[in-house]
Design a protein around this motif. Sequence first.
Motif, PDB file in Angstrom:
ATOM      1  N   GLU A   1       6.796  -7.346 -10.090  1.00  0.00           N
ATOM      2  CA  GLU A   1       5.547  -7.297 -10.817  1.00  0.00           C
ATOM      3  C   GLU A   1       4.426  -8.250 -10.503  1.00  0.00           C
ATOM      4  O   GLU A   1       3.228  -8.045 -10.838  1.00  0.00           O
ATOM      5  N   ASN A   2       4.728  -9.137  -9.437  1.00  0.00           N
ATOM      6  CA  ASN A   2       3.677 -10.090  -8.987  1.00  0.00           C
ATOM      7  C   ASN A   2       2.949  -9.495  -7.794  1.00  0.00           C
ATOM      8  O   ASN A   2       2.169 -10.024  -7.147  1.00  0.00           O
ATOM      9  N   TYR A   3       3.427  -8.487  -7.335  1.00  0.00           N
ATOM     10  CA  TYR A   3       2.829  -7.875  -6.109  1.00  0.00           C
ATOM     11  C   TYR A   3       1.934  -6.710  -6.821  1.00  0.00           C
ATOM     12  O   TYR A   3       1.940  -6.053  -7.627  1.00  0.00           O
ATOM     13  N   SER A   4       0.516  -6.543  -6.000  1.00  0.00           N
ATOM     14  CA  SER A   4      -0.379  -5.509  -6.161  1.00  0.00           C
ATOM     15  C   SER A   4       0.062  -4.379  -5.582  1.00  0.00           C
ATOM     16  O   SER A   4       0.494  -4.303  -4.437  1.00  0.00           O
ATOM     17  N   ILE A   5       0.023  -3.201  -6.110  1.00  0.00           N
ATOM     18  CA  ILE A   5       0.323  -1.984  -5.660  1.00  0.00           C
ATOM     19  C   ILE A   5      -1.030  -1.164  -5.317  1.00  0.00           C
ATOM     20  O   ILE A   5      -1.963  -1.129  -6.297  1.00  0.00           O
ATOM     21  N   ILE A   6      -1.406  -1.076  -4.265  1.00  0.00           N
ATOM     22  CA  ILE A   6      -2.627  -0.452  -3.609  1.00  0.00           C
ATOM     23  C   ILE A   6      -2.417   1.037  -3.304  1.00  0.00           C
ATOM     24  O   ILE A   6      -1.463   1.251  -2.752  1.00  0.00           O
ATOM     25  N   ILE A   7      -3.136   1.907  -3.870  1.00  0.00           N
ATOM     26  CA  ILE A   7      -2.874   3.378  -3.908  1.00  0.00           C
ATOM     27  C   ILE A   7      -4.096   3.925  -3.110  1.00  0.00           C
ATOM     28  O   ILE A   7      -5.218   3.751  -3.187  1.00  0.00           O
TER      29      ILE A   7
ATOM     30  N   LEU B   1       0.891  -1.137   0.112  1.00  0.00           N
ATOM     31  CA  LEU B   1       0.053  -0.072   0.018  1.00  0.00           C
ATOM     32  C   LEU B   1       0.965   1.403  -0.024  1.00  0.00           C
ATOM     33  O   LEU B   1       1.998   1.154   0.751  1.00  0.00           O
ATOM     34  N   VAL B   2       0.651   2.216  -0.990  1.00  0.00           N
ATOM     35  CA  VAL B   2       1.291   3.282  -0.973  1.00  0.00           C
ATOM     36  C   VAL B   2       0.434   4.721  -0.797  1.00  0.00           C
ATOM     37  O   VAL B   2      -0.671   4.460  -1.630  1.00  0.00           O
ATOM     38  N   ALA B   3       0.364   5.275   0.248  1.00  0.00           N
ATOM     39  CA  ALA B   3      -0.309   6.478   0.499  1.00  0.00           C
ATOM     40  C   ALA B   3       0.487   7.893   0.008  1.00  0.00           C
ATOM     41  O   ALA B   3       1.444   8.077   0.972  1.00  0.00           O
ATOM     42  N   ASP B   4       0.007   8.556  -0.787  1.00  0.00           N
ATOM     43  CA  ASP B   4       0.686   9.810  -1.109  1.00  0.00           C
ATOM     44  C   ASP B   4      -0.400  10.683  -1.872  1.00  0.00           C
ATOM     45  O   ASP B   4      -1.174  10.262  -2.519  1.00  0.00           O
TER      46      ASP B   4
ATOM     47  N   GLY C   1       5.128   3.094  -8.347  1.00  0.00           N
ATOM     48  CA  GLY C   1       4.566   2.121  -9.008  1.00  0.00           C
ATOM     49  C   GLY C   1       5.337   1.349 -10.004  1.00  0.00           C
ATOM     50  O   GLY C   1       5.506   0.230 -10.123  1.00  0.00           O
ATOM     51  N   THR C   2       5.663   2.310 -11.088  1.00  0.00           N
ATOM     52  CA  THR C   2       6.595   1.879 -12.334  1.00  0.00           C
ATOM     53  C   THR C   2       7.830   1.487 -11.563  1.00  0.00           C
ATOM     54  O   THR C   2       8.337   0.257 -12.088  1.00  0.00           O
ATOM     55  N   GLU C   3       8.372   1.865 -10.795  1.00  0.00           N
ATOM     56  CA  GLU C   3       9.817   1.288 -10.231  1.00  0.00           C
ATOM     57  C   GLU C   3       9.900   0.264  -9.568  1.00  0.00           C
ATOM     58  O   GLU C   3      10.575  -0.589  -9.836  1.00  0.00           O
ATOM     59  N   LEU C   4       8.627   0.047  -8.749  1.00  0.00           N
ATOM     60  CA  LEU C   4       8.492  -1.253  -7.926  1.00  0.00           C
ATOM     61  C   LEU C   4       8.128  -2.274  -9.157  1.00  0.00           C
ATOM     62  O   LEU C   4       9.141  -3.472  -8.939  1.00  0.00           O
ATOM     63  N   LYS C   5       7.455  -2.161 -10.008  1.00  0.00           N
ATOM     64  CA  LYS C   5       7.165  -3.223 -11.154  1.00  0.00           C
ATOM     65  C   LYS C   5       8.688  -3.440 -11.681  1.00  0.00           C
ATOM     66  O   LYS C   5       9.158  -4.682 -12.085  1.00  0.00           O
TER      67      LYS C   5
ATOM     68  N   LEU D   1      13.967   2.021  -2.727  1.00  0.00           N
ATOM     69  CA  LEU D   1      14.028   0.748  -3.361  1.00  0.00           C
ATOM     70  C   LEU D   1      14.249  -0.219  -2.798  1.00  0.00           C
ATOM     71  O   LEU D   1      13.704  -1.497  -2.510  1.00  0.00           O
ATOM     72  N   SER D   2      15.520  -0.224  -2.155  1.00  0.00           N
ATOM     73  CA  SER D   2      16.372  -1.148  -1.358  1.00  0.00           C
ATOM     74  C   SER D   2      15.553  -1.448  -0.065  1.00  0.00           C
ATOM     75  O   SER D   2      15.451  -2.882   0.111  1.00  0.00           O
TER      76      SER D   2
END
Length: 127
Positions: free
Chosen positions: A29-35, A7-10, A20-24, A116-117
């Motif tokens: 890429e197999n993780y859901s990004i919840i905004i 979950l990313v809250a911003d 989101g792009t950087e995480l993928k 990211l690390s």
Amino acid sequence: MADKKILVADSDPIFLEFLGTELKNSGLENYSIIIASDGQEALKKIRKENPSLIIAEENLYSISGYKLSRLVKFDKKRSNIPFILLTSNPDEQNEALARETGVNDYLQHAVDKKLLSRILFYITGKG
């Protein structure tokens, strides 16, 4: 469907899209990004989705990142979820406050290698 969620809250939609792009691109890429764009929305989604990691800016609308962290960390069902608080003005006093609320990391509000690390560390156990 991904069984792991971040979950990313911003309040900044450009930051949300870029992260989101950087995480993928970082192999998640197999993780859901919840905004979520504010604290209230983030809290609702945390309770519904039970993410594996929470990343939130400190100055969210409706519920601050500090208060959101405290609500998560004092919830017995969710207290083990790693929480990264992002700040635009890192200083010792704000970091101390963040640590008191239970955050796991207090980092500069930027999509960089350090963020990211830390995300990869909390998700995969590797940094």
